[in-house]
Design a protein around this motif. Sequence first.
Motif, PDB file in Angstrom:
ATOM      1  N   ALA A 509      51.235  97.550 104.384  1.00 50.28           N
ATOM      2  CA  ALA A 509      51.887  96.228 104.323  1.00 50.28           C
ATOM      3  C   ALA A 509      50.878  95.302 104.956  1.00 50.28           C
ATOM      4  N   THR A 511      47.593  95.483 104.910  1.00 49.38           N
ATOM      5  CA  THR A 511      46.392  95.520 104.313  1.00 49.38           C
ATOM      6  C   THR A 511      46.261  94.929 102.905  1.00 49.38           C
ATOM      7  N   VAL A 512      47.123  95.901 102.060  1.00 48.38           N
ATOM      8  CA  VAL A 512      47.292  95.462 100.459  1.00 48.38           C
ATOM      9  C   VAL A 512      48.538  94.800 100.232  1.00 48.38           C
ATOM     10  N   GLY A 513      49.610  94.937 101.002  1.00 46.34           N
ATOM     11  CA  GLY A 513      50.646  94.066 100.945  1.00 46.34           C
ATOM     12  C   GLY A 513      51.863  94.809 100.238  1.00 46.34           C
ATOM     13  N   LEU A 514      52.856  94.108  99.899  1.00 45.93           N
ATOM     14  CA  LEU A 514      54.223  94.674  99.334  1.00 45.93           C
ATOM     15  C   LEU A 514      53.777  94.618  97.922  1.00 45.93           C
TER      16      LEU A 514
ATOM     17  N   VAL B  63      50.333  89.209  96.087  1.00 46.63           N
ATOM     18  CA  VAL B  63      51.549  89.492  96.739  1.00 46.63           C
ATOM     19  C   VAL B  63      51.562  89.331  98.245  1.00 46.63           C
ATOM     20  N   PRO B  64      52.741  89.452  98.868  1.00 42.46           N
ATOM     21  CA  PRO B  64      52.765  89.148 100.296  1.00 42.46           C
ATOM     22  C   PRO B  64      52.174  90.208 101.288  1.00 42.46           C
ATOM     23  N   ILE B  65      51.140  89.719 102.254  1.00 43.23           N
ATOM     24  CA  ILE B  65      50.512  90.617 102.816  1.00 43.23           C
ATOM     25  C   ILE B  65      50.984  90.322 104.415  1.00 43.23           C
ATOM     26  N   LEU B  66      51.783  91.086 104.923  1.00 42.79           N
ATOM     27  CA  LEU B  66      52.620  90.898 106.196  1.00 42.79           C
ATOM     28  C   LEU B  66      51.254  90.808 107.110  1.00 42.79           C
TER      29      LEU B  66
END
Lengths: 817, 70
Positions: A509, A511-514, B63-66
Motif C-alpha cells: 500500500a 509503495t505501489v498503492g491500492l 492510484v492512492p499510495i498510502l
Amino acid sequence: MNILKNLPEMDLMRSEKMTFVQLIIPVESAHRAVSYLGELGLLQFRDLNDDKSPFQRTFVNQVKRCAEMSRKLRFFKEQIHKAGLLSSALPTLQPDVDLEALEVKLAEHEHELIEMNANSEKLQQTYNELLEFKMVLQKAGGFLVSGNSYETPEGRELDENVYPSDYPESASLLEQATQSGPSNLSGLRFISGIIPKTKILLFERMLFRATRGNLLFNQAPADDLIMDAVSSEMVEKVIFIVFFSGEQAKTKILKICEAFGANCYPVPEDLTKQSQITQEVLSRLSDLETTLDVGIRHRNAALHSIGFHLTIWMNMVKREKAVFDTLNMLNFDVTKKCLVGEGWCPIFAKTQIQEALQRATIDSNSQVGIIFHVMDAVESPPTYFRTNTFTNAYQEIVDAYGVAKYQEANPAIYTVITFPFLFAVMFGDWGHGICLLLGALILIAHERKLGSQKLGSFMEMLFGGRYVLLLMSLFSIYCGLIYNEFFSVPFHIFGASAYRCRDASCSEAQTVGLIKYRDAYPFGVDPSWRGSRSELPFLNSLKMKMSILFGVAQMNLGIMLSYFNSIFFNNSLDIRYQFVPQMIFLNSLFGYLSLLIIIKWCTGSQADLYHVMIYMFLSPFDDLGDNELFWGQRPLQIVLLMSALVAVPWMLFPKPFILRKLHTERFQGRAYGILRNSEIDTDSEPGSARHHEEEFNFSEVFVHQMIHSIEFVLGSVSNTASYLRLWALSLAHSELSTVFYEKVLLLAWGYENFLIRMVGLAVFAFATAFILLMMETLSAFLHALRLHWVEFQNKFYGGDGYKFEPFSFTAIADDED
Amino acid sequence: MGFLLTTLIFVAIGIIASLCTRICFDKGPSANLFHLTLVITATVCCWLMWAIVYLAQMNPLIVPILSEVE
C-alpha cells in the motif's frame, strides 16, 4: 426559434422600458402634484435650470426657509443629546401640520431654549463664583487666623513663602496685619483670591518681581475641583493671599491678578464678620443650587415635549425641502401661470402617475388639469431594474462594475446562481459551509430588527448581502460534499471506497498503492485519496481541468448573451461579423481542449494534453503517435486550426468597411429621411449616432474594431488561464484546513492532558473562524467577483448606462441616514 | 450507480425543483420564466460539478499510495 420568440419577457433580463414625458402644471397645484409624485417615486425629473445658480432659481426663498427650519431642528436634537435625554417618538401619526405654523412654532421653541440656556449659564457662573468665594473665605480666613497664637488645622497646611523684606519676622508681620485694620492706608494690606493650580508658580514669581520682593505670599490648595469658566472643565485651584503695602503695589497686583485670570475676593479680617459672610455665602449657594435644579428640570421638560415631535418634524421639513428643490428644476412657461417639467418614467408607471396628478388637481381645487404627455428624447434613457430584496444584492454587485446600458442583457440573471457557485468551488468544505449557513440564517431571521437599526459599515455590508451569503453557503455545502471535506476530514457517506489493497496483507500500500476494484465512487471524490501521497497530483489534475471546463462554459454563455443582445437590437452585422467568428475562435481552440479533457477521462488514455495542444500549433501535420486520443484527431486538429486562423481576420476586417458602405448609402438617400432601426453599430456612444450623423470617422471605427478583436483573441487565452484561480484557491483552502486539523487539533488531542486539549480546541476554533471563515470567504468572494466582472462580462456587457433615480421621499429618507 | 443513471436523477431533481418553484412562487409569466432560469442554471452547475468529478475518477491514471503510518 419560434418558441424563443413566443416566450414572455423575462423579469430582470432587460431594463424596464422608459419614456420621456413632459408635464405642464398650473402653479396652484404644483406643490401638491410634486408631493404626490414624490410619494409615488417613479418619475425622474430633468433639471431644466441647470445653468442657473442656486440663488437665481424661483423657489430659493422657500428652500432657505426649509434650511433654516432644519437648522433649528438640528439644534434641538443637539440640545436633547447634550441633556442626555432619550428621544422617544410618538408612535401615532399626527395630522399634517402646516409648514408656516411649524415655522412659527419652531422659532418660538428656539427662542425659549436659547433664553433658558442663557439664564442657566448666568446662574451657573454666579454659582461658581460663590463657590470660589466660599473656598477663599475658608482658606484665607485660615491664613489670617493663624497669625494668632493658637494653631488651627488649616495653619499646618500652610505653605509660607517669606521674602526678605523690611520687616523682621513673619509672625509679627501677621500680628501687625491682624491688629491693624484693613482701612489703614499706609499699613499692610492683603488681597485674597483663587487661581488655577497650573499658573500659581508663575503668578508668584511675577508678583515677586512686580513688588520687588516686598510681599508675603501664602497659598493652600482648594478641597474640591472647581469648574473653570474659560475651559468649562473641572480644574484644581489654589487659594492665595498676598500681603503688601502701598497703593502702587495694589494696582500692580490687581493687574497681575487680572492677567492671570485669578479671581480676587475680599475677605474680612474680623473673625465674626468672616463667619457671618461665610453663612451668607452658604445660604446663597444652597438657594442657587435649588434654582439651578428647577431651571434644568424645566428645560428638560421642554426638550422632552419637543423630542416627541422631532422625528416627524424633521421628516416633514426634509420632504418640503425636497419638493422645493424639485420645483426649482421646473421652468415657468410664457404665460407665467404654469410650470413645465420634463423627466423619465417607466412605461408601466404612466397610469399611476396620471392618477396621482389627477388627485393633485382635485385636492388643490384647481380649474385646469395637469397635462402629461410623451415626448421624444435625444439621449438614451436611464436603466431601471425592478428588484426585490433577494435580487437587489446581486443587481448591486453587477452595478458596482457598471450600470447596464438601456435594455441590454442583464448579467444578474445568471450571476444569482453562478457567483455563489464559483465561490463554492473555491471554498468547498461542507463543515465551513454549515457555519456560513448558520450565519446567513441568523441574519435573515433577524431581518426586520436589523433592517430598522443603524449598523456599522461592515455589518451593513454583511446584512445587505445576507441572501448572497445564504446561496454561497448552500453551494459550499454541496461542493464540500463533492470534494468530500468536512473541516478537511473525508467521510464515507456515499458508500465504501472504490479502492482497496492489492492483497490481504496490504504490504504494497505504501509503495505501489491500492487498486481500483469497483466503479468510481458514486458522488464526489473517493475518501481513500485524503492523506495519501498521490493525493495532490490527482486533485491538482482534477481541479485544473475542472477550472478550464467551467471557464469555457461561462465564456460561451457570455458570447451567447452577446448574440441575444444583437438579436434584440436588430444588429445582424454584429451577429455575422462578431458573434460567429468569436464562437468559432473560442471553441475551436478551448472548446476543443475541453473535449480532449473529457475524452481522456472517459477513455483513460495516457495522452499528454499539453503536448497535444502545443504541437497542434507548432507542427500540425505531424503524426500524433502516443498522443492520439481518437480516430481522425489529426485532420480534425488541422481543420480547427484553420478555422481559428480564418476567424481572426473575419472579426477584424469586414465590419468597418461594411459600416462605411452603409453610412454612405444612408446619406446618399437623405431626402427620404433617416431610417430607424437601420443596421448601425449601436455600440457607439448614446446619442452620437444622431449628433454626429455627418461624420463617419473610418480610422476611428477601424481602430476600435481592431482593439476589440485583439482583446478577444488575446483575452481568450488569458481568460481561460484566469479561471485556474478556481483551482488555486480551492487548493489553498484545502491545505489550510488540513494544517489546522492535523497540526493543531490532532496534535493537541494526542496529549492526555485535558488543559492542552482545551487549548488546542480553542486555537483550532479561532483559526478556523478568523482565517478560514472570514479571510478565505472574503478572498473567494473577491476572486469570484473578478471572474464575473472581467472574464464573463467582457464578452457581452456594455455597462455604460446610468441609473434611474426617481424623485422619491423614501429615497431621501434613506439618503439622510 | 452509473453515469447515465445519476444524470437522469439530476434531471429529475431539476424538473421537480422547477415544479415546486412554479407551485410555491407563482408570480406571473415573466417572473416564472426568471425562476425557471435560476433553477435550470443551478441544476446544470451542480450536475456539471458532479459529472466532472465522476468522469475524472472513472479511469484514473494514478492510484492512492498510502503515506507512512505513524
